[in-house]
Design an enzyme around this catalytic site. Structure first.
Site, PDB file in Angstrom:
ATOM      1  N   GLU A 193      -3.938 -27.084 -16.050  1.00  0.00           N
ATOM      2  CA  GLU A 193      -2.917 -28.126 -16.249  1.00  0.00           C
ATOM      3  C   GLU A 193      -2.355 -28.660 -14.929  1.00  0.00           C
ATOM      4  OE1 GLU A 193      -1.142 -26.982 -20.648  1.00  0.00           O
ATOM      5  OE2 GLU A 193      -0.020 -26.356 -18.871  1.00  0.00           O
ATOM      6  N   GLU A 248      -6.468 -26.231 -25.485  1.00  0.00           N
ATOM      7  CA  GLU A 248      -5.374 -25.448 -26.049  1.00  0.00           C
ATOM      8  C   GLU A 248      -4.820 -26.200 -27.252  1.00  0.00           C
ATOM      9  OE1 GLU A 248      -2.301 -24.351 -23.314  1.00  0.00           O
ATOM     10  OE2 GLU A 248      -3.706 -23.672 -21.767  1.00  0.00           O
TER      11      GLU A 248
END
Length: 664
Positions: free
Chosen positions: A142, A312
């Site tokens: 991320e 995710e």
């Protein structure tokens, strides 16, 4: 189509691993992602590498017929590394150091951290290069999470000056491009340029835009270190990164050429609360906003114009939004189906077990901390069964929605209204397409647009002659184009051009902007269009048609009667311009008219929260609401999953198109 999970073997005793992986296989999971926060376990002391535990976990996964996705662990440098090299830490605009104690505290432009990255990534890549159970890698984790794309340290200052030198060649070209005569900001050399650190008033908008570009490219350059080393070790691996939704500072398109696979992390009930203005509805708190989630699916699919992964997927309640309501019954299954309908080939739930320690103890897993099944486990198990037999081609979209981070940054630097927000403006037009069951690719304006029947370009703010010429060629060949407010208002350096907006697009639009205003709700905000009166919000322009036809006009206010929406026949196509930020009714009317002109098949208008998407002969009906809906489809349509009654927070699939779909 497959389902997977994210796992942290280092969080659990070795004797649990075998049973955990066995249960993953029993649920029909195919991929297991591991390792993204494990540097201190891999290298507990400087130079002392221990990868035996990760090798053992990979071996167990392979023994159960699954594949591992490994991650480079650089999002969390260990304490000893920070102590030895404190220069790797980021700094805030006011000079405050972002210290060790969480994650993502390193600077992309730190030469020392780049060296350390090369060392740990090459070590891991070489160790697993011949392991048959490793399918690919995720780089870092991320990029930019916690607002960490931009750093203001001395290493960034040096790198920014070098970047400007490469971009502009000489400082006088920079002075001319930025317009540094304003507020006495003329520069004598690149050495005088600092990052836009804390100051009394706002920074120069051109300087800010270039710093945002530079910072985004710094992350791209840093990611290339990972990609190159992984490919050198095994060029059969895929290399991916997990991006985020509605995220402002990281330019996903710039990574596309250096990644084999675009992935992102989807948390619908969190995003409905913290990634957009306004309060979330009760249904959105249980299942999220299908258009907010869907637009991110389509962005990451559009970045490489190929299938993507959800690396995710929210598995239940999560720890980080303001509130953490339990998702609606079945929502975790709904989200996976919704992703596949938008082009995902894999959905991995985050995480396997709820963690017993650290900052994410209130983040659910598919199983509880004691290993017993949680609500998401049953949804994942069912979803894996439903998707196992589907082998789908990529999404084939008829419409492109143009999106560019430069336009996001420029309009957010000078929003001109407290409620201007690029993502929300863009989503108003995207939602109008989705409400008509139209698949859309979200793509950068410089991509090949020749395969689309229609193009929607919300707030195409920074426009040069090259882009204008490319759009003219598409419309001349018969493509339908819809532009919106603030398009063509600035040049690529974030300065007003000599000509009025839409600047280089004026010939194509057949009209210019006479006046603009940001409009609070106390003032008249109405437009007459096609015999109806609609409301709008935030921003409006008064248009002077030249060759275009005025098809919508302002009602009330200082601009009463002035053109608000225009259409211009240009070659074999049309260029429409919507000079207001429309509410949903006007957005639907303008978009529907464009679809009719483009001869793009579409359904009746679906209610908010109910969506349909077509992929490779199948149509998914996804219901993000708490009320069941009954769907009417052609008689020859065959239901593959579910039936014509789609329950609350439910999904169903039939063979057939969306064009004849309606709700009873």
């Amino acid at each position: 189509m497959t389902v997977g999970v994210c796992y942290f073997p280092e969080h659990w005793p070795r004797e649990r691993w075998e049973r955990d992986v066995e249960q993953m296989a029993e649920a029909g999971l195919d991929y297991v992602r591991m390792g993204e926060f494990s540097w201190s376990r891999i290298e507990p002391e400087p130079g002392e590498i221990d990868l035996s535990w990760l090798e053992e976990a990979v071996s167990i996964i392979g023994d159960h017929g699954m594949e591992a996705v490994l991650c480079t662990p650089t999002a969390t440098p260990p304490k000893w590394l920070v102590d030895e090299h404190p220069s790797i830490l980021q700094e805030e605009p006011d000079g405050t150091t972002r210290h060790y104690g969480s994650r993502r505290h390193y600077c992309f432009n730190s030469p020392e951290y780049r060296d350390q990255t090369r060392r740990i990534v090459s070590t891991m890549a070489e160790r697993f290069a011949d392991n048959p159970h490793v399918a690919g890698w995720q780089t870092d984790n991320e990029y930019g999470c916690h607002e960490t794309i931009r750093c203001w340290c001395d290493d960034c200052a040096t790198a920014f000056r070098e970047w400007l030198g490469d971009t502009y060649g000489d400082v006088e070209s920079l002075n001319e491009a930025w317009g540094t005569s304003f507020w006495s900001q003329h520069l004598r050399s690149f050495d005088e340029v600092d990052p836009p650190r804390h100051t009394a008033a706002e920074h120069h908008p051109s300087r800010l835009l270039d710093y945002y570009r530079f910072s985004a490219e710094s992350a791209v350059d840093y990611n290339a270190i990972h990609s190159e080393l992984l490919r050198e070790a095994n060029d059969d691996w895929f290399v991916a990164h997990n991006f985020m939704g509605d995220f402002d500072s990281c330019d996903a398109y710039r990574f596309a050429d250096d990644l084999d696979l675009m992935t992102w992390d989807s948390y619908p009930t969190g995003f409905a609360q913290d990634r957009r203005p306004g309060a979330a509805s009760a249904d959105e708190l249980r299942a999220g906003d299908p258009d907010q989630v869907g637009m991110n699916h389509d962005l990451y699919r559009g970045a490489k114009q190929q299938p993507f992964w959800v690396m995710e997927q929210q598995p239940g309640d999560v720890n980080w939004p303001p509130y953490a309501p339990q998702p609606g019954e079945g929502a975790m299954r709904l989200w996976a189906h919704h992703a596949v309908a938008h082009g995902a080939d894999e959905v991995l739930y985050f995480r396997w077990r709820r963690c017993r320690e650290g900052q994410e103890q209130y983040h659910a897993g598919l199983r509880k901390q004691d290993g017993s099944p949680d609500r998401g486990y049953h949804d994942a198990d069912r979803t894996a069964t439903e998707l196992a037999e589907l082998d789908l081609d990529p999404v084939d979209a008829d419409v492109a929605v143009l999106h560019e981070y430069d336009n996001l940054w420029a309009t957010n630097i000078q929003p001109h209204a407290p409620d201007w927000e690029y993502w929300t403006h863009m989503r108003q037009f995207y939602a109008a397409l989705r409400a008509r069951s139209v698949q859309a690719d979200v793509v950068h304006p410089d991509r090949d647009l020749s395969g689309y029947d229609a193009i929607v370009a919300p707030a195409l703010h920074l426009v040069d002659e090259e882009l204008a010429g490319a759009l003219e060629a598409e419309v001349e060949d018969g493509t339908e184009l819809l532009l919106t407010v603030r398009s063509g208002a600035k040049d690529r350096f974030n300065k007003l051009p000599d000509a009025p907006a839409p600047g280089p697009l004026s010939d194509l639009v057949g009209a210019t902007v006479d006046q603009h205003e940001s409009v609070p709700e106390q003032l008249d905000r109405r437009v007459a269009y096609d015999g109806e009166t609609y409301s709008y919000r935030t921003f409006a322009e008064w248009l002077d048609p030249d060759d275009a036809s005025a098809v919508g006009s302002h009602v009330g206010g200082v601009g009463d009667g002035r053109a608000a929406v225009t259409e211009h026949e240009f070659g074999a196509g049309h260029a429409a311009y919507c000079g207001v930020w429309p509410e949903s009714g006007l957005a639907d009317a303008v978009v529907s008219d464009m679809l009719e002109r483009a001869d793009v098949a579409h359904s009746e208008r679906l209610p908010s929260g109910v969506r349909a998407a077509h992929r490779d002969g199948y149509t998914w009906v996804t219901n993000f609401t708490s009320d069941p809906v009954t769907v009417s489809v052609p008689d020859d349509a065959r239901w593959v999953v579910g039936s014509e009654t789609v329950g609350a927070f439910d999904a169903a699939i039939y063979e057939g198109t969306t064009a004849e779909l309606s709700l009873d």
